[in-house]
Enzyme design. Structure first.
Site, PDB file in Angstrom:
ATOM      1  N   ASP A 179     -18.180  -8.786  57.138  1.00 56.77           N
ATOM      2  CA  ASP A 179     -18.877  -7.495  57.186  1.00 56.77           C
ATOM      3  C   ASP A 179     -18.994  -6.865  55.802  1.00 56.77           C
ATOM      4  OD1 ASP A 179     -19.251  -7.645  59.862  1.00 56.77           O
ATOM      5  OD2 ASP A 179     -17.732  -6.190  60.422  1.00 56.77           O
ATOM      6  N   CYS A 197     -30.742  -7.920  62.463  1.00 59.80           N
ATOM      7  CA  CYS A 197     -29.279  -8.019  62.353  1.00 59.80           C
ATOM      8  C   CYS A 197     -28.604  -6.985  63.253  1.00 59.80           C
ATOM      9  CB  CYS A 197     -28.856  -7.829  60.900  1.00 59.80           C
ATOM     10  SG  CYS A 197     -27.091  -8.013  60.633  1.00 59.80           S
ATOM     11  N   TYR A 229     -26.609  -7.694  66.972  1.00 55.12           N
ATOM     12  CA  TYR A 229     -25.218  -7.308  67.214  1.00 55.12           C
ATOM     13  C   TYR A 229     -25.110  -6.415  68.452  1.00 55.12           C
ATOM     14  CZ  TYR A 229     -22.873  -9.187  63.081  1.00 55.12           C
ATOM     15  OH  TYR A 229     -22.292 -10.028  62.160  1.00 55.12           O
ATOM     16  N   GLU A 258     -29.279 -15.044  61.100  1.00 53.57           N
ATOM     17  CA  GLU A 258     -28.186 -14.411  61.842  1.00 53.57           C
ATOM     18  C   GLU A 258     -27.619 -15.362  62.900  1.00 53.57           C
ATOM     19  OE1 GLU A 258     -26.380 -11.297  61.836  1.00 53.57           O
ATOM     20  OE2 GLU A 258     -27.065 -11.823  59.846  1.00 53.57           O
TER      21      GLU A 258
END
Length: 563
Positions: free
Chosen positions: A56, A162, A166, A235
């Site tokens: 991250d 992205c 998530y 991703e």
């Protein structure tokens, strides 16, 4: 130029939303990775999780820099403020990252190294934000307001997938969790991703992308699409690349001992592989190529009905089939619904359906509607047959993996095996094992007869059993069956794993009536992964009355073959 993003936008909706819908099947490949399946099941090794969240930092740093560059490019003050707020949010997350991870119950390692998949995405994002965009030629310094707005839009197109991905993954996982239980080791992480603030950030980026893209041309919108798609693919690769320390059950075709294990995949054809029913296609061909009657009203030397009579005959046959089929399903489900899975009762019910299918085929042969079709025309029809989205990609991937011990069978009571073989061979899909009925020919012209080989659900089951005989040694050979009609039910239940795709309402209705359980495939995988790690025996067998449902071929591809 073919239909592009600009054309799609005319149908309404913002570009961000439409691109997510267009490439949503890509997200499935992230969902079905070993990492996410283990994460969802709560058995992921903490070391793997910490490596994942440690990345991250590199993502947040790249986002911060990209937002800074996008803010400089934004021409509108309101847009500048919105992008600045996104950057501030990212900066805050960077400053509190270690503390947040501790709140989740974990401690990050003192040394963090970015992995290759992380670097590929962050390099792509920063290159885009700097104006290095494939297909776009900025002349010298980016100075005009339009060029700057365009670059800001490109940057947000590289960021948007992205955050949306998530949010999608965490929401899919949370949907499987019992809200009254809070013992899932990673639940706090899921909650952080699906929290309202995270969703708002994703929406804000998408809204900005929509606004900045309004003034772009068709070619520029195509660049937006390519950037969005590229970001999504990177991703997915990031999730696929995450290290796993334990054995996983996905992808299914990747055995732990390739030398000892093999796989047979069986699938239905009509509606399962195709977007339309082949019987209707053959009837349409017959009507279209039927001769016209001569001036005296006599038929030509081909001894075929004229197109008007053929159309009328097919209409009667089709209506009769639909009416009697519904009556058959009503008869099957008319008795009281069972409380537990009843395989014997289901078999007796399918016997009724088999008798009905044979009677229907006899009427077609007797009518002569399939007489006079040219073999070459049939093959050309197969070449242009529309396959279900993702079906072709699945078979293409299997063809590439020649080193794996996997064989493919198409098992269908379609009237014409030549049509099936052409549909696959014309797309360089080497599906050699096609088991179906065949049309009879004289000098490459159909006689109207059907050579019955797989005429009904019971014959389909018999063929499946014959081809899998001797392959039942546990752990050595596995069978997958993919189908979507009532006629597939017995084969689906006979296979080690039965996967229901594009299912008809009658399949669900009959299955429910006899106690068949339909479990979403991802949910089933999460439970199986947990059982596997806990040391419980993996029982996929459909004979237990459990079938797995999917909404697309992308799920089948991701489960069996991976990304």
């Amino acid at each position: 130029m073919g239909m592009g993003v600009g054309d799609e936008l005319e149908g309404g909706g913002g570009i961000a939303r439409r691109l997510w819908i267009k490439f949503r099947n890509e997200s499935v490949f992230a969902l079905y990775t070993p990492f996410v399946v283990c994460l969802a099941s709560g058995v992921l090794d903490p070391q793997s999780f910490l490596h994942f969240v440690s990345q991250d930092i590199y993502y947040l740093q790249a986002f911060s820099h990209a937002y800074e560059l996008a803010e400089e490019c934004a021409d509108d003050d309101e847009d500048k403020i919105a992008i600045r707020n996104l950057r501030k949010r990212v900066s805050k997350k960077l400053n509190t990252h270690d503390e947040t991870v501790r709140e989740w119950g974990f401690e990050l390692p003192s040394e963090i190294v970015s992995d290759k998949a992380t670097v590929k995405y962050t390099d792509f994002l920063l290159a885009t934000a700097s104006g290095k965009v494939e297909g776009e030629k900025f002349r010298g310094k980016i100075a005009t307001p339009f060029e700057k707005t365009k670059l800001a839009a490109y940057t947000l197109a590289a960021v948007g997938p992205c955050l949306r991905l998530y949010a999608f993954i965490s929401n899919e996982i949370l949907a499987l969790q019992d809200p009254d239980q809070s013992n899932h080791i990673y639940k706090k992480w899921f909650n952080s991703l699906s929290a309202q603030r995270f969703e708002e950030a994703a929406i804000q980026i998408e809204d900005l992308l929509d606004k900045l893209s309004v003034c772009l041309t068709g070619e520029e919108l195509e660049i937006i699409e390519k950037l969005y798609h590229r970001a999504m693919k990177l991703e997915v690769k990031f999730f696929s690349a995450q290290p796993i320390l334990q054995q996983t059950i996905v992808p299914f075709s990747q055995p732990h001992d390739p030398a000892e294990q093999s796989l047979s995949i069986f699938c239905d054809f009509d509606i399962t592989c195709t977007a339309i029913d082949s019987s209707a296609l053959l009837a349409e061909m017959a009507i279209r190529t039927a001769p016209k009657t001569d001036v005296n009203g006599c038929e030509t030397q081909l001894s075929r009905m004229c197109s008007a009579d053929l159309l009328s005959t097919w209409s009667v046959l089709s209506s009769q089939y639909t009416e009697e089929y519904e009556q058959c399903i009503e008869s099957i489900t008319g008795a009281e619904k069972v409380e537990e899975f009843n395989y014997e009762g289901l078999c007796r019910a399918i016997e009724q359906l088999s008798d009905f299918e044979k009677r229907a085929n006899s009427r077609v042969i007797k009518s002569g509607v399939l007489k006079g079709l040219n073999l070459e025309d049939i093959k050309r029809a197969g070449e242009h047959l529309i396959l279900q989205d993702g079906c072709k990609g699945f078979f293409q991937e299997i063809v590439k993996r020649e080193n794996q011990k996997t064989d493919i069978h198409v098992l269908s009571y379609c009237w014409c095996g030549d049509l099936i073989r052409s549909a696959f061979s014309s797309r360089d899909l080497r599906v050699r094992n096609v088991h179906s009925n065949e049309l009879a020919y004289e000098d490459f012209i159909t006689t109207g007869d059907i050579i019955n080989k797989v005429e009904s659900p019971l014959e389909k089951l018999q063929a499946f059993s014959d081809y899998t005989k001797g392959d039942n040694e546990i752990g050595k050979h596995s069978t997958i069956y993919i189908g979507g009609s009532v006629g597939d039910l017995l084969c689906l239940l006979k296979a080690d794993v039965g996967i229901v795709v594009s299912s008809s309402s009658s399949l669900r209705r009959v299955g429910d009536h006899f106690g068949v359980s339909f479990v979403p495939l991802f949910s089933g995988l999460v439970n199986k992964q947990k059982e596997h790690i806990e040391g419980r025996s993996l029982n996929w067998k459909g004979s237990s009355g459990i079938l797995y449902t999917v909404s697309s071929w992308a799920e089948i591809h991701a489960f069996l073959l991976g990304s």
